[in-house]
Design an enzyme around this catalytic site. Structure first.
Site, PDB file in Angstrom:
ATOM      1  N   ASP A 329       0.834  -1.204   0.000  1.00  0.00           N
ATOM      2  CA  ASP A 329       0.000   0.000   0.000  1.00  0.00           C
ATOM      3  C   ASP A 329       0.876   1.265   0.000  1.00  0.00           C
ATOM      4  OD1 ASP A 329      -2.745   1.073   0.254  1.00  0.00           O
ATOM      5  OD2 ASP A 329      -2.006   1.862   2.159  1.00  0.00           O
ATOM      6  N   GLU A 358       1.499  -0.649  -5.009  1.00  0.00           N
ATOM      7  CA  GLU A 358       0.402   0.263  -5.359  1.00  0.00           C
ATOM      8  C   GLU A 358       1.018   1.609  -5.740  1.00  0.00           C
ATOM      9  OE1 GLU A 358      -3.397   2.741  -3.644  1.00  0.00           O
ATOM     10  OE2 GLU A 358      -1.653   2.300  -2.411  1.00  0.00           O
ATOM     11  N   ASP A 425     -10.996   1.220  -3.894  1.00  0.00           N
ATOM     12  CA  ASP A 425     -10.723   2.660  -3.943  1.00  0.00           C
ATOM     13  C   ASP A 425     -11.481   3.384  -5.054  1.00  0.00           C
ATOM     14  OD1 ASP A 425      -8.886   2.824  -1.811  1.00  0.00           O
ATOM     15  OD2 ASP A 425      -7.259   2.096  -3.088  1.00  0.00           O
TER      16      ASP A 425
END
Length: 584
Positions: A329, A358, A425
């Protein structure tokens, strides 16, 4: 020719070792400028007394075109694994030679320094992501919303499944047992990998605010249940990837609580990026955080104690539970040295573990073979949504974007890029498509026939809707009468084709052959040594007669979807939002 547009660098995505024997080389020119490009190449030590440096020429093919540039490609296998090389470019009127020192009118056999150099193809430098990823079809699970298999674990205040819309702070009781109960559903769909958002002890329903990286959040179950989940997945041919939040901790992470309590006297002060004491949260935190989120203090990954702690976490879940990968992340905000050490630790624990970052922008600095295997392919996502779902891009613009996507990174990176259409997201793809399921089908067709490793967000295969977070985090629908079974069968068939025909998926060369900016129709080809597939798409509201490329007009083919034999034809007529896949 416009010399200012000609570009090459002897590294990264323009020159790299594809295997221990083969080099891939690209050069960029102005769009529709060069008519022919050849690679001039030879061993840097191969000289003859009378004729000087010995070289030969190899034709390069046009590998793609975008709005500004053409890209030319060839591969070579230097017999002694060393190479000096340049490019001969011709526009029909002029021929120039391009090398590291600039341009010449003709090749030189004397000035070796003029040419680009690939000094030696060292096997250890070859980018080698896990081979199994190329054939994996991923499924992203948000554990709190996938299935409630053990109500005894429900957090206080849990509401009944699907009884209300998702909110930033409500709980529905999703857990590991709920995932285990529905693994056969994933097998039936054709899934071979699951990516779960964070599962570690945290305060929120999304778990990106970690309290303890070594403990399972009690609402999901315990370590024994998680081990059973991983083992059951492996028994069913499904890999497991976890989400690591190493950029920041949660507000209730014990080390951060100690800093809040003891300020500059805390032994954990240097675990975070504090600017002054006492710590303040308003109007903005006076300590670094993810964005400006006060509950997510940024970890100082340059601190040795923090590194030791987090690298221990990375090793622990691989060694103790045999997970197959980590999704990282906010990976772009963590220092590169930490990720280099992270890769070493993870690959030592499990050589073929998949490391996925990410990152939403150009990620070449993380994809040099010393950090990540791939990144989440958001440029692919945005281009696909803009063309198929939102109508913000015509076919030519879409083709241009695909060229950029495929030329951003080396081919061995592209083969394991994480191709998603939606996630926790983003709005769901049916919502992005104005709830037009025909558009969603075209999205799935393109995703599952593109280069890379595709990921389906839970519920998209049964046509779930949902806007931005938290709307995209609805409870999974398990009542079959409420599921879109036709969409499920459509996605299932695409996945099976990807598995059955190598050229359909990740083992075929991809080329756009037709991208009509006016009619907005698209034809692309996937091919390998034995199979050629033609994908013809009409993502419009009108019936379209689409001309086939000349080389296919006199060939018989088979419609992969209907299994009908097709006679030679100069064109293909498609009704609105229909497609045809022809195998030759």
């Amino acid at each position: 020719m416009l010399r200012e547009a000609i570009y090459h660098r002897p590294k990264n995505n323009f020159a790299y070792a594809y295997t221990k024997e083969e080099l891939h080389l690209y050069v960029r020119t102005k769009k529709e400028d060069a008519k022919e490009v050849q690679l001039i190449h030879g061993d840097p030590y191969h000289f003859e007394k009378k004729s000087g440096w010995q070289y030969k020429k190899t034709p390069m093919r046009l590998s793609g075109t975008d709005a500004l540039y053409d890209y030319w490609f060839t591969s070579v296998k230097p017999p002694f694994r060393r190479l000096r090389y340049g490019f001969e470019l011709t526009d029909g009127n002029e021929t120039i030679i391009y090398g590291e020192k600039g341009f010449r009118d003709e090749p030189t056999s004397e000035d070796m320094g003029f040419y680009f150099a690939f000094p030696f193809l060292n096997g250890i430098d070859v980018f080698t992501p896990p081979d199994w990823v190329k054939d994996t079809v991923w499924y992203q699970i948000f554990p709190e919303r996938f299935g409630n298999g053990d109500p005894s674990l429900n957090p206080e205040g849990t509401v009944p499944w699907r009884s209300e819309d998702p909110k930033v702070d409500n709980f529905f009781g999703g857990d590991f047992e709920g995932i285990i109960e529905h693994l056969d559903y994933l097998v039936e769909l054709g899934i071979t990998g699951i990516y779960m958002t964070p599962i570690f002890k945290a305060y929120s329903n999304h778990k990106y605010d970690t309290i303890d990286y070594y403990e399972i959040d009690p609402q999901f179950g315990d370590k024994e249940t998680f081990k059973r989940l991983v083992d059951t997945c492996h028994d069913k041919g499904i890999r497991v990837m976890l989400d690591a939040v190493f950029n920041h901790s949660g507000y209730y992470f014990p080390a951060f609580q100690d800093v809040l309590e003891n300020g500059e006297n805390s032994i954990y002060q240097d675990w975070f990026h504090t600017r002054e004491f006492p710590l303040k949260e308003k109007p903005y935190p006076n300590y670094d955080t993810f964005a400006f989120e006060k509950s997510m203090p940024k970890l100082n990954t340059e601190n040795q104690e923090v590194k030791d702690y987090l690298l221990g976490v990375a090793r622990y879940w691989v060694e103790e539970f045999n997970i197959d990968g980590w999704r990282l992340d906010v990976a772009n905000e963590v220092d590169h040295q930490f990720w280099r050490e992270f890769r070493s630790v993870v690959k030592t624990a499990k050589e073929d573990a998949y490391i996925l970052g990410e990152i939403w922008h150009d990620s070449m600095p993380w994809l040099l073979g010393d950090q990540f295997d791939a990144v989440m392919n958001y440029p692919f996502t945005e281009a696909s949504l803009n063309y198929f779902a939102r109508g913000k891009m015509n076919a030519r613009e879409f083709s241009d974007e695909l060229t950029k996507v495929l030329h951003m990174y080396p081919d061995n990176v592209n083969e394991v890029q994480f191709n998603l259409l939606g996630s926790h997201d983003t709005p769901r793809i049916l919502t992005e498509s104005m709830e037009d399921k025909n558009k969603v089908k075209q999205l799935f067709l393109f995703q599952l026939s593109f280069i890379g490793t595709p990921c389906i967000y839970y519920g998209d295969e049964i046509a779930m809707t949902g806007d931005h977070d938290p709307g995209c985090r609805k409870c999974m629908i398990w009542d079959e009468e409420d599921q879109d079974q036709e969409m499920f069968s459509f996605v299932q068939k695409l996945i099976q084709l990807r598995k059955d025909i190598p050229a359909f998926g990740n083992h075929g060369d991809f080329r756009v052959l037709h991208a009509d900016p006016d009619e907005n129709t698209l034809i692309y080809k996937k091919s390998d040594e034995t199979t050629t597939l033609l994908f013809i798409l009409n993502p419009t509201k009108s019936s379209q007669s689409i001309p086939l490329p000349k080389e296919f007009q006199d060939q018989k083919g088979t419609d992969l979807w209907s299994e009908e034999t097709l006679d030679p034809s100069a064109s293909c007529t498609l009704e609105p939002y229909r497609f045809q896949i022809i195998q030759y």
